[in-house]
Design an enzyme around this catalytic site. Sequence first.
Site, short mmCIF file in Angstrom:
data_model
loop_
_atom_site.label_atom_id
_atom_site.label_comp_id
_atom_site.label_asym_id
_atom_site.label_seq_id
_atom_site.Cartn_x
_atom_site.Cartn_y
_atom_site.Cartn_z
N SER A 142 0.84 -1.20 0.00
CA SER A 142 0.00 0.00 0.00
C SER A 142 0.88 1.26 0.00
CB SER A 142 -0.94 -0.06 1.20
OG SER A 142 -2.02 0.80 1.04
N ASP A 301 -8.59 -6.17 -4.74
CA ASP A 301 -8.36 -4.81 -4.24
C ASP A 301 -9.32 -3.83 -4.93
OD1 ASP A 301 -7.15 -2.27 -3.54
OD2 ASP A 301 -5.27 -3.34 -3.19
N HIS A 330 -7.91 -5.27 -0.33
CA HIS A 330 -6.70 -4.55 0.08
C HIS A 330 -6.24 -4.99 1.48
CE1 HIS A 330 -3.82 -1.35 -0.53
NE2 HIS A 330 -4.00 -0.98 0.73
#
Lengths: 356, 356
Positions: A142, A301, A330
């Site tokens: 991320s 995601d 995610h």
Amino acid sequence: MALDNPFYTPEMQGAYELHSLGRFELEDGGVIPDLQLAVATYGQLNEAKDNVILIPTWFSGTHQTWELVYIGPGRALDPEKYFIIVVNQIGNGLSTSPHNTDGPIAMSQFPNVRIGDDVRAQEQLLREVFGIEQLALVVGGSMGAQQTWEWAVRFPDKVLRAAPIAGTAQNTPHDFLFTQTLVDAITSDPGFNGGDYASHADVVDGLSRHADIWAVMGLSTEFWRTEFWRGIEIPDVTWDTAVEFKDRFLRSVFTALDPNSLLVQAWKWQRGDVARNTDGDLAAALGRITATMFVMPIDEDMFFPPRDCAAECEQVSGAQLRPLHSVAGHFGLFGFEPDYLESVDTILRELLETSV
Amino acid sequence: MALDNPFYTPEMQGAYELHSLGRFELEDGGVIPDLQLAVATYGQLNEAKDNVILIPTWFSGTHQTWELVYIGPGRALDPEKYFIIVVNQIGNGLSTSPHNTDGPIAMSQFPNVRIGDDVRAQEQLLREVFGIEQLALVVGGSMGAQQTWEWAVRFPDKVLRAAPIAGTAQNTPHDFLFTQTLVDAITSDPGFNGGDYASHADVVDGLSRHADIWAVMGLSTEFWRTEFWRGIEIPDVTWDTAVEFKDRFLRSVFTALDPNSLLVQAWKWQRGDVARNTDGDLAAALGRITATMFVMPIDEDMFFPPRDCAAECEQVSGAQLRPLHSVAGHFGLFGFEPDYLESVDTILRELLETSV
């Protein structure tokens, strides 16, 4: 005067060391008078100093998740083979952050920080504190992936291998708008008081709405459809419905955090862009990369979708796309699924074994 | 005393008629003393009364989008062949709604309304006002698709053909949580005042945050990546960036609306579920359907994803999945793309030509 928040303590986060980099000038014009980076290391630096793995942290995260979920003997990130350094990003609540610093940059006065600032600070830390000039691997998820991309573009000679997981080199417009809803959920709370609250608990309503948006975007439609949450266990808490899981898990995670810390990180996330190194030319930026690179999006995601990661991967000479499967989307990054972790280990092991 | 809101007028929405159904008891226990449905019709009812197409409306929408975008001579929904009836859903601001009614159910006192209430009211309207007992087609998008599913399950003898576009028979847990973030964006605005505001303009901050969440979920990552908004034109407004488009298009649409109206519709949307007809047994509910059915998800939809629609389609005997492509995602429903509209027409034409 720093705010008291038990979340940001070694008791809660596991051991770390603070390293001072002194005065640190930021790309957006501000200055941190004495930048402290919170650093956790695992394993031993070898004599050749060629066994170093660097891990930058993600939004709202600390070194702890990496320690508990990804690092361990026999794992790809093996402290018996590698010297693993997890650097908490600036503003994450452990490194210098709005709530833990005094004077001119406390709370609402904290300056804007960019991904490039973190990467420059980490490079300085490695060089000055550890005498490290080259990295066997940079890996992060991320916002950690944003920093990984930035490392590979900005310091190509220092990064031998890179593995950005669930994150892009250039933040997308959709991501910018998504992150803004997270920001506005917090700042719209009257208790936020323009950033000068007396306690993060004053902002519990805003932090709760922030958590609720994460429930929609951080997880996935499949996570909720399959009621994956029934299999998630944490001590002393239970849930029988999706809404209870959302309230008792996600809200309890996010309401423990510092609002200004989240905002510093969100601002940074929104503007992550390696093309800042090349006058806005993304292809030129990605063309600088010499690291052996595995690009690792997560299939479910909702906001770093695989096709966005694939489009960047295609612009890096020799980079390979290695998608991961996680029903959690995610938040698969938290490692709820043994299969996901096994895939990560297999891919990172292959990358680490690639001769460069 | 009804609130003045120029959005909910014939000048803004195009002509419609109000039909009173009198006292209407709701499934959740409340009562609407005099339910008025706002109805727009196109074309002529033939003598056999077998050329009727019913269209229920979506969240925040009215009959107008259908009139401007989907209905027309030579189109699948052709008023020269069919008698097309668009019924504005209860609470949408034109039919009886919190802001346009007096007395015991005004504003914050408006009762909970369910999809099933709309469908029962529509059935009564068709029977009592128009003498219609059978529908050649029910077609609707999003919450209109929820009503389409409900029609097919609840009144199988009356629905010959059904086309739910971008919506499910049983709302998903992800959708429930997503819709809740829309609700909370509004109710968290101090100007909302528990539903008893003096003007919708008092809630402009909440309505703006509501619009901003729609920007993330109503459109798609591809919409934003491809900067599709550059090709969207409306009179007297321009935009040069994604954020300007979000502010000048989406915020201007949503801040014109009535907050309580959105909340009535959101509550209804969250709880849409045909299995309420069969003691919670979804397969049994879908098994009741005898209509010829084309299930039409939009490929880039972020919250009614094609696989959720496909899973329901598989449980309906003889139903066919006919996915639509739209870069705009769920908001593809607004018909930004000629190709999308051509696909809808082709599929609906084929459905209407199917003998039943």
